[in-house]
Enzyme design. Structure first.
Site, PDB file in Angstrom:
ATOM      1  CG  HIS A  24      -1.810   1.180   1.329  1.00  0.00           C
ATOM      2  ND1 HIS A  24      -3.092   1.179   0.845  1.00  0.00           N
ATOM      3  CD2 HIS A  24      -1.604   2.424   1.849  1.00  0.00           C
ATOM      4  CE1 HIS A  24      -3.637   2.366   1.064  1.00  0.00           C
ATOM      5  NE2 HIS A  24      -2.759   3.131   1.676  1.00  0.00           N
ATOM      6  CD  GLU A  25       1.759   3.586   3.723  1.00  0.00           C
ATOM      7  OE1 GLU A  25       2.059   4.659   3.136  1.00  0.00           O
ATOM      8  OE2 GLU A  25       0.721   3.453   4.395  1.00  0.00           O
ATOM      9  CG  HIS A  28       0.388   6.168  -0.764  1.00  0.00           C
ATOM     10  ND1 HIS A  28      -0.707   6.653  -1.442  1.00  0.00           N
ATOM     11  CD2 HIS A  28      -0.088   5.546   0.345  1.00  0.00           C
ATOM     12  CE1 HIS A  28      -1.800   6.335  -0.772  1.00  0.00           C
ATOM     13  NE2 HIS A  28      -1.453   5.658   0.311  1.00  0.00           N
TER      14      HIS A  28
END
Length: 355
Positions: A24-25, A28
């Site tokens: 997820h990170e 980003h």
């Protein structure tokens, strides 16, 4: 060795949960770097750092608690004069950066669903091939070779929808749309036997659906369909929570999630079906994380997307002071909710061990 045999499933579960957060990170982070945003820190986990390394202006950190993580970008929560600050990038670029984390989880879930389907002997469809003896659904409208198109107004994307939508009933009576002999047919009051167990209603699934042998085409097609089904399951489950069908005690946080994954991992060692169930659980959790983060709630990615969309419409940003206040309040509520569900997770585990 006996101790290790008991704790290794939990270690695997924690690693997997950490992998979902990392991906997820990383979503980003990757798009922030692509758009040349200054990234101050890329961190996995929460709490004190146990490892730090700085490279090309970015600090990479591993923190002691294997829950959560973050990407700290210059100008993300405050004004910055850095020409590569987040707040100085175009709105569409910032929208992509914020949405990338959740989209990465959705893509990972889709891949896991495809793996699960490829492992099975058959892929379920929405077509009925026969009924169990005494099936009440056959007596009240359904027929062999009916293709179930919708249940109580909800479209059927995959076989998962049939069992999930039926599970939401309190009386076992449904309105269905089916395709019969090539013609759409409306059925009313299709009835299934059901029984009460505690506060839940258990529906008797009294028909058998057609299964197809997996091939490249139907694996790809059904991976998307099942992923859509899972997304809707998350949304409808949230709706059921808000409307009071489920309470906070039915929610599960990181502790409960790790416990469920650990059980699935332990079962995966014993047989192929166990491994398939574990991967299916992981796909569900990955998509769940992706969908949940897109909810338009303060402190979540979805909440930030709302403010970015408002900025795009108004042609000027919302006052950072007000946006910061909204996200801070949302974070407090989110942390409070996490404490409640974590306490409930621990209590459930303790009761299970005592029982």
């Amino acid at each position: 060795m006996e101790i290790f045999s008991k704790i290794w499933p939990y270690l695997v579960a924690i690693l997997f949960f950490g992998f979902l957060i990392a991906s997820h990170e990383l979503g980003h982070f990757s798009f922030a770097k692509l758009f040349k945003v200054t990234v101050n820190e890329f961190s996995l986990g929460m709490g004190p750092a146990i490892f730090k390394r700085k490279k090309n202006g970015t600090t990479y950190a591993l923190r002691i608690l294997p829950i959560g993580g973050f990407v700290s970008m210059e100008g993300e929560d405050e004004e910055s004069e850095d020409e590569n600050a987040f707040n100085r990038k175009k709105v569409w670029q910032r929208i992509i950066i914020v949405a990338a984390g959740a989209v990465t989880n959705l893509i990972m879930g889709l891949i896991l669903v495809a793996i699960v389907l490829s492992m099975g002997n058959l892929i379920g469809t929405n077509k009925i091939i026969n009924f169990y003896e005494g099936a009440t659904s056959q007596q009240t409208g359904l027929r062999e070779n009916d293709e179930i198109l919708s249940i109580d107004g909800h479209r059927i994307f995959s076989d998962m929808d049939i069992s999930f939508l039926m599970s939401r009933s309190d009386d076992g009576i449904f309105d269905m749309t089916v395709r019969r002999d090539g013609v759409k047919t409306e059925l009313h009051d299709v009835t299934f036997k059901c029984q009460k167990e505690d506060k839940y209603t258990l529906i008797e699934y009294d028909f058998v659906i057609l299964g197809e042998e997996p091939n490249v085409l139907n694996i790809i097609t059904n991976s998307f369909k099942r992923s859509v089904s899972i997304v809707r399951i998350v949304w409808l489950s949230l709706f059921d929570l808000v409307t009071g069908r489920y309470g906070l005690t039915d929610l599960s946080g990181p502790v409960g999630t790790v416990n469920v994954i650990a059980d699935a991992t332990q079962n995966a060692v014993n047989n192929k079906e166990g491994l398939k169930s574990a991967l299916e659980m992981m796909a569900l959790i990955s998509i769940n994380i992706g969908v949940f983060n897109l909810f338009p709630l303060p402190a979540l990615d979805g909440g930030r997307l709302v403010f970015l969309c408002l900025e795009g419409i108004r042609r000027k940003p919302v006052n950072p002071k007000y946006e910061g206040f909204v996200h801070a309040a949302g974070l407090v509520l989110l942390l409070g909710l996490m404490l409640v569900v974590t306490f409930n997770d621990i209590l459930t585990i303790v009761r299970g061990a005592a029982g």
